[in-house]
Enzyme design. Structure first.
Site, mmCIF file in Angstrom:
data_model
loop_
_atom_site.group_PDB
_atom_site.id
_atom_site.type_symbol
_atom_site.label_atom_id
_atom_site.label_comp_id
_atom_site.label_asym_id
_atom_site.label_seq_id
_atom_site.Cartn_x
_atom_site.Cartn_y
_atom_site.Cartn_z
ATOM 1 N N ASP A 42 0.861 -1.178 0.000
ATOM 2 C CA ASP A 42 0.000 0.000 0.000
ATOM 3 C C ASP A 42 0.903 1.235 0.000
ATOM 4 O O ASP A 42 1.536 1.543 1.015
ATOM 5 C CB ASP A 42 -0.906 0.017 1.235
ATOM 6 C CG ASP A 42 -1.985 -1.073 1.206
ATOM 7 O OD1 ASP A 42 -1.697 -2.178 0.718
ATOM 8 O OD2 ASP A 42 -3.094 -0.812 1.692
ATOM 9 N N LYS B 103 -6.940 3.399 -3.626
ATOM 10 C CA LYS B 103 -7.346 3.418 -2.217
ATOM 11 C C LYS B 103 -7.564 4.856 -1.764
ATOM 12 O O LYS B 103 -6.794 5.745 -2.110
ATOM 13 C CB LYS B 103 -6.259 2.733 -1.382
ATOM 14 C CG LYS B 103 -6.479 2.719 0.123
ATOM 15 C CD LYS B 103 -5.332 1.979 0.808
ATOM 16 C CE LYS B 103 -5.389 2.118 2.323
ATOM 17 N NZ LYS B 103 -4.238 1.439 2.990
ATOM 18 N N LYS C 294 -10.250 0.289 -2.623
ATOM 19 C CA LYS C 294 -10.152 0.070 -1.176
ATOM 20 C C LYS C 294 -10.460 1.363 -0.428
ATOM 21 O O LYS C 294 -9.621 2.249 -0.337
ATOM 22 C CB LYS C 294 -8.753 -0.426 -0.801
ATOM 23 C CG LYS C 294 -8.569 -0.658 0.707
ATOM 24 C CD LYS C 294 -7.171 -1.161 1.025
ATOM 25 C CE LYS C 294 -6.922 -1.218 2.529
ATOM 26 N NZ LYS C 294 -5.548 -1.697 2.849
#
Length: 315
Positions: A152, A215, A251
């Protein structure tokens, strides 16, 4: 996506071409976006459908601990919870992943073993991203070498807000290469991008640069995932697949704490991107406290009553 848009390889050929493309994307109708998100959030999900949605949401969680006080013991406990969220009910799904800092990846990997739960790691000088590119790439390399299945990363919001779109694109590309076989989630920190148009542009930069997921947030700022910004990103991945044939996951992270909230997001997925995204390979929740509420609601559906305060662990 404009119907007369150039090929994406041409779009990223120069800074000027990328700028023209991004500023040529249709403007976001903020009022319409928020109204649609609010309308979808009123859908009533009952009984069997609710039970299915709760189990699906559990299976989509990246169970997360990203604190300076994290210890190997805390990470091992979190891994145990990810594999067996409810020791009183072995039919409870496992979570999708455990998300930790790079120095805790090896501990999480050993604790999870062959459970199938992934190890995700934040990298690239998370959460601010204020580091030189070689430092960010070393951060990624360390996490991957320790066994991370997913990375991430955070984008350089300062570069983005200064209009240095090609710098952001090239940095994501470099991180994508450093990930090797690990999947890459690109965090925009939507609360710092200020406008829906910026979130839309960041979504396209991330997808064109090779993100496996886009995300919303780090969970470390005041405004994190919202139904509206997640809806916008779901529309972007839907449009990107229509244009390129490439599917990208989404996400939302930060601030999603209740089963009711999680189910609202699943409705957004189903009604916007479609059933192809209703799977933890393509949709995740970045959360630390959400799992406990899902477990409480799951037990309520099974027994007709809420459990006591010690039913779930306090992470």
């Amino acid at each position: 996506m404009p119907t007369n848009a150039p090929a994406l390889s041409d779009v990223t050929a120069s800074d000027g071409a990328l700028r023209r493309f991004l500023h040529g994307l249709p403007g976001v109708d903020a009022v319409g976006l928020e109204a649609r998100a609010a309308s979808l959030g009123t859908r009533s999900i009952k009984t069997t459908a609710k039970a299915y949605a709760i189990d699906l949401a559990i299976s989509m969680i990246d169970l997360t601990t990203l604190e300076g006080a994290d210890t190997p013991g805390k990470v091992r406990a979190l891994a145990a919870k990810a594999v067996n969220p409810d020791p009183t009910d072995r039919s409870t799904p496992r979570t999708a992943a455990v998300c930790v800092y790079p120095d805790m990846v090896a501990t999480a990997k050993a604790a999870l073993g062959d459970s199938g739960v992934k190890v995700a790691s934040v990298a690239t000088a998370f959460p601010a991203g204020r580091a030189a590119l070689d430092v960010k790439l070393a951060d990624v390399a360390d996490a991957v070498a320790a066994g991370a299945d997913e990375i991430d990363m955070v984008i350089d919001r300062g570069a983005f807000l200064a209009g240095k779109y090609m710098k952001v694109y090239e940095e994501i590309r470099a991180v994508r290469e450093a990930c090797g076989a690990a999947r890459l989630k690109v965090i925009f920190e939507t609360g710092e991008l200020s406008t829906y148009d910026n979130i839309h542009r960041a979504s396209w930069i991330g997808m064109m640069a090779g993100a496996d997921f886009i995300k919303t947030s780090t969970g470390k700022v005041a405004v994190n995932a919202t139904p509206a910004n997640t809806l916008l990103m779901l529309e972007a991945v839907r449009d990107f697949r229509e244009q390129t044939g490439v599917q990208v996951g989404v996400k939302p992270a930060g601030g999603i704490r209740t089963s009711k909230d999680a189910i609202k997001f699943l409705v957004l997925v189903n009604e916007t991107a479609g059933e192809d995204w209703l799977d933890n390979h393509w949709f995740r929740f970045g959360a630390s406290s959400l799992l406990n509420d899902l477990l409480m609601q799951r037990q309520k559906l099974a027994t007709g009553r809420y459990s006591g305060p010690d039913y779930v662990t306090v992470d």
